[in-house]
Design an enzyme around this catalytic site. Structure first.
Site, PDB file in Angstrom:
ATOM      1  N   LYS A  76       9.493  -1.103  14.062  1.00  0.00           N
ATOM      2  CA  LYS A  76      10.241  -0.649  12.944  1.00  0.00           C
ATOM      3  C   LYS A  76      11.216   0.148  12.670  1.00  0.00           C
ATOM      4  CE  LYS A  76       5.906  -1.010   9.887  1.00  0.00           C
ATOM      5  NZ  LYS A  76       5.063  -0.094   8.957  1.00  0.00           N
ATOM      6  N   HIS A  80      -6.105 -32.723  18.023  1.00  0.00           N
ATOM      7  CA  HIS A  80      -5.067 -33.627  18.539  1.00  0.00           C
ATOM      8  C   HIS A  80      -3.820 -32.823  19.052  1.00  0.00           C
ATOM      9  CE1 HIS A  80      -6.884 -37.212  16.897  1.00  0.00           C
ATOM     10  NE2 HIS A  80      -7.474 -36.349  16.010  1.00  0.00           N
ATOM     11  N   LYS A  85       0.744  -1.293  -0.062  1.00  0.00           N
ATOM     12  CA  LYS A  85       0.163   0.099   0.096  1.00  0.00           C
ATOM     13  C   LYS A  85       0.928   1.245   0.024  1.00  0.00           C
ATOM     14  CE  LYS A  85      -3.386   2.407   2.625  1.00  0.00           C
ATOM     15  NZ  LYS A  85      -4.366   2.509   3.819  1.00  0.00           N
ATOM     16  N   GLU A 115      -4.551  -6.316  14.997  1.00  0.00           N
ATOM     17  CA  GLU A 115      -3.979  -4.746  14.426  1.00  0.00           C
ATOM     18  C   GLU A 115      -5.162  -3.982  14.534  1.00  0.00           C
ATOM     19  OE1 GLU A 115      -2.316  -4.058  10.123  1.00  0.00           O
ATOM     20  OE2 GLU A 115      -0.267  -4.621  11.478  1.00  0.00           O
ATOM     21  N   GLY A 131      -4.735  -1.614   5.076  1.00  0.00           N
ATOM     22  CA  GLY A 131      -3.947  -2.748   4.511  1.00  0.00           C
ATOM     23  C   GLY A 131      -4.753  -4.110   4.750  1.00  0.00           C
ATOM     24  N   ARG A 132      -5.030  -4.086   6.213  1.00  0.00           N
ATOM     25  CA  ARG A 132      -5.878  -5.343   6.641  1.00  0.00           C
ATOM     26  C   ARG A 132      -7.090  -5.746   5.802  1.00  0.00           C
ATOM     27  NH1 ARG A 132      -4.520  -2.251  10.598  1.00  0.00           N
ATOM     28  NH2 ARG A 132      -6.084  -1.353  11.736  1.00  0.00           N
ATOM     29  N   GLU A 182      10.500  -4.525   4.470  1.00  0.00           N
ATOM     30  CA  GLU A 182      10.446  -6.167   4.050  1.00  0.00           C
ATOM     31  C   GLU A 182      10.156  -6.082   2.400  1.00  0.00           C
ATOM     32  OE1 GLU A 182       9.013  -4.904   6.563  1.00  0.00           O
ATOM     33  OE2 GLU A 182       8.834  -6.057   8.320  1.00  0.00           O
TER      34      GLU A 182
HETATM   35  O1  F6P Z   1       3.228  -2.843   9.772  1.00  0.00           O
HETATM   36  C1  F6P Z   1       2.049  -3.131   9.719  1.00  0.00           C
HETATM   37  C2  F6P Z   1       1.436  -2.628   8.164  1.00  0.00           C
HETATM   38  O2  F6P Z   1       1.551  -1.399   7.882  1.00  0.00           O
HETATM   39  C3  F6P Z   1       0.153  -3.247   8.036  1.00  0.00           C
HETATM   40  O3  F6P Z   1      -0.936  -2.669   8.386  1.00  0.00           O
HETATM   41  C4  F6P Z   1       0.292  -3.356   6.676  1.00  0.00           C
HETATM   42  O4  F6P Z   1      -0.867  -4.390   6.124  1.00  0.00           O
HETATM   43  C5  F6P Z   1       1.535  -3.938   6.377  1.00  0.00           C
HETATM   44  O5  F6P Z   1       2.420  -3.202   7.194  1.00  0.00           O
HETATM   45  C6  F6P Z   1       2.250  -3.900   4.701  1.00  0.00           C
HETATM   46  O6  F6P Z   1       1.985  -2.296   4.555  1.00  0.00           O
HETATM   47  P1  F6P Z   1       2.137  -2.076   2.987  1.00  0.00           P
HETATM   48  O7  F6P Z   1       0.982  -2.669   2.201  1.00  0.00           O
HETATM   49  O8  F6P Z   1       2.169  -0.596   2.997  1.00  0.00           O
HETATM   50  O9  F6P Z   1       3.586  -2.659   2.538  1.00  0.00           O
END
Ligand code: F6P
Length: 571
Positions: A534, A401, A212, A370, A284-285, A218
């Site tokens: 972060k 189990h 987003k 979140e 995002g979620r 990452e």
């Molecule tokens: O670190 C949390 C977050 O901001 C989430 O809310 C989001 O889904 C995820 O990181 C990834 O963010 P992006 O889509 O901006 O890479």
């Protein structure tokens, strides 16, 4: 319109009455069912294709009536409307919350216009664009740099840009196009990208960089690693010349992006023509039904993707228009409030009896935790009661189990949602049987679902000491074999795991989460709690990489850990 201050739920008359009611209520599911033959029927509701049995919850009609009154006193209905109409209910980020706009019926009148933006038109245009792209990839019209069609799509994203797509990709496995596979890279642990690319043919691999913000460490690190892997492999095999222009052309054929930040996409080297956008009002979620779902649309096709959206829509309409007393997401959210705030539950299990939903709990963890794992309300004041239970789960029967022991006989109250579908994707028959309990020719899905039915029954009704004794159990073992019962569950039964049903399940939990957030006064759409870690990771990174000055500024524990790490790594 400015969002009004949250109503403190504990100041409502319903809350006071719930507290009194709780004092006088003794959970007795056996007794309640025995005394009230209509209980199951009365407490079973339908939303879309979901048949939802709430009757094995620790509530009476009075409890439910009080919970509905609580929802009214915190203005749940008004807040639902505020969300659907694009008010800026994400207060701390000053944004509208319009994931529901991503699945409005095409042509709905009047069109949804927010801050001068024709949201419906923009959503439709982007959906058309991603559908056309998905079709091109599926048909082989979209080719890699050497003219070969795509056989593997690698979605690079994390959090909401990963969990939703991977969960739905797994859930809809029977709908995937043969010969076209999607892999998901999320973790900055280099193992992830290494494992997911090591056996791939770069000529037939397409990367989707899904972010987003297009600023997530990452995702951008993994995207650079993937780009290097692609270009190095293509150059090494001689199919791409080692020139900047040839490399750029290769990236153009093998990388697309999904983001709200198209300028950053361009800066990364991906042609904005190959980028799919969405908007800051999609959290995002809550974004799997936006272009973040491109990998899913490629796997199952745009028509199925639209069926998925229609499933979301069915539950949206139910949530927006059904009176609270019959409103399934609202009631399930209110039940969660009951368990957290009055019965002291700290966690909630979600147990799909559907192997295809094996990533559903992981997906829900981001959605719920979140969203509602917060200690302040949307006006900045502290919350007035416990919030944000831990969601967790695994598919049945595997969980039976593993951890069900604790749900059946542990000291904690763990409300659980059981989810099952009537028609299996793979209707296998055990031709042989076992000569005993499993008859020859048994439909294995029915054996499977017998567990779904049996577990909620065991949890609700338990087994008394007298019943255990009647089985001839030696007296000293009797206590260990008693099941208290009165362990609350909700059973959700759907016809089959179709795209629509998967959309319905996701929307159900989105709105359960929303309901809880409104009761607690939480902004369920920000996530400031992920920021500190972060930032510190970036600050610690130089120390980890050997910068002694940076290391000296760290706290003693971090210094000691980093020094030991460096010794271990470099010895
Ligand atoms: O670190 C949390 C977050 O901001 C989430 O809310 C989001 O889904 C995820 O990181 C990834 O963010 P992006 O889509 O901006 O890479």
């Amino acid at each position: 319109m400015t969002t009004p201050a949250p109503v403190d739920p504990t100041s409502t008359s319903a809350w006071a009455d719930l507290a009194t009611h709780h004092q006088s209520l003794t959970a007795d599911l056996r007794g309640w069912f025995a005394a009230d033959p209509e209980r199951a029927e009365r407490l079973t509701l339908e939303a879309g294709d979901l048949f939802v049995d709430l009757s094995k919850n620790l509530v009476t009609d009075e409890t439910l009536a009080l919970l509905v009154r609580l929802a009214q006193e915190v203005n749940l209905t008004e807040r639902i409307e505020a969300m659907f109409t694009g008010e800026r209910i994400n207060v701390t980020e000053d944004r509208a919350v319009l994931h529901t706009a991503l699945r409005r019926a095409p042509g709905t009148q009047p069109a949804l216009v927010v801050d001068g933006q024709d949201v419906d038109a923009d959503v439709a245009a982007e959906l058309d664009k991603l559908s056309a792209f998905a079709d091109k990839v599926r048909s082989g019209e979209w080719t890699g740099v050497t003219g070969r069609p795509v056989t593997t799509v690698v979605n690079i994203g994390i959090g909401g840009s990963d969990l939703g797509p991977v969960m739905i990709y797994e859930a809809l496995e029977p709908y995937r196009q043969a010969g076209l596979t999607v892999r998901f890279v999320s973790n900055i642990d280099p193992t992830d990208v290494a494992q997911k690319t090591k056996d791939l043919d770069p000529e037939t691999t397409l990367f989707i960089v899904a972010s987003k913000t297009f600023g997530t460490l990452e995702t951008l690190t993994n995207a650079r690693l993937a780009r290097a892997w692609l270009l190095d492999s293509l150059v090494a095999s001689g199919v791409v010349e080692d020139t900047a222009e040839a490399r750029r052309a290769a990236v153009g054929k093998h990388f697309v992006a999904v983001s709200t930040a198209l300028d950053k996409v361009a800066a990364f080297g991906i042609d904005p023509a190959n980028a799919f956008g969405f908007w800051d009002w999609v959290g995002g979620r809550y974004s799997v039904d936006s272009a973040i779902g491109t990998s899913v649309a490629i796997a199952i096709g745009p028509d199925r993707f639209r069926e998925l959206l229609a499933g979301f829509r069915a539950i949206d309409e139910h949530f927006r228009t059904t009176p609270l007393a019959q409103n399934v997401p609202a009631l399930m959210g209110l039940l969660n409030v009951w368990y957290v705030n009055f019965l002291g539950a700290a966690s909630h299990a979600v147990l799909p009896y559907a192997q295809q939903l094996h990533r559903f709990a992981a997906y829900l963890q981001q959605l719920t935790m979140e969203s509602n794992g917060k200690s302040v309300r949307w006006d900045g004041t502290p919350v007035t009661t416990a919030t944000g239970e831990v969601f967790w789960g695994e598919p049945g029967t595997n969980g039976q189990h593993a951890f069900y022991q604790l749900i059946h006989q542990g000291t904690q109250l763990i409300p659980a949602d059981f989810i099952a579908v009537a028609k299996p994707a793979y209707p296998l028959v055990d031709a042989e049987g076992d000569g005993g309990a499993v008859a020859a020719g048994a439909d294995v899905h029915e054996l499977f679902l017998a567990n779904f039915f049996a577990q909620t029954k065991a949890l609700a009704f338990g087994k008394t000491a007298a019943e255990v004794r009647e089985e001839g159990t030696p007296e000293h073992i009797v206590p260990a074999r008693v099941f208290s019962g009165n362990r609350p569950t909700t059973s959700i039964l759907a016809p089959a795991l179709t795209p629509s049903v998967v959309g319905q399940l996701v929307a159900l939990y989105e709105h359960i989460t929303f309901t809880q957030g409104i009761v607690w006064g939480i902004d369920s759409f920000d996530q400031w709690g992920v920021e500190l870690g972060k930032k510190l990771a970036l600050e610690v990174a130089p120390a980890v990489q050997g910068d002694e000055t940076a290391l000296a500024t760290q706290d003693p524990s971090t210094q000691s850990l980093v020094r030991r790490y460096r010794t271990l790594r470099h010895s």
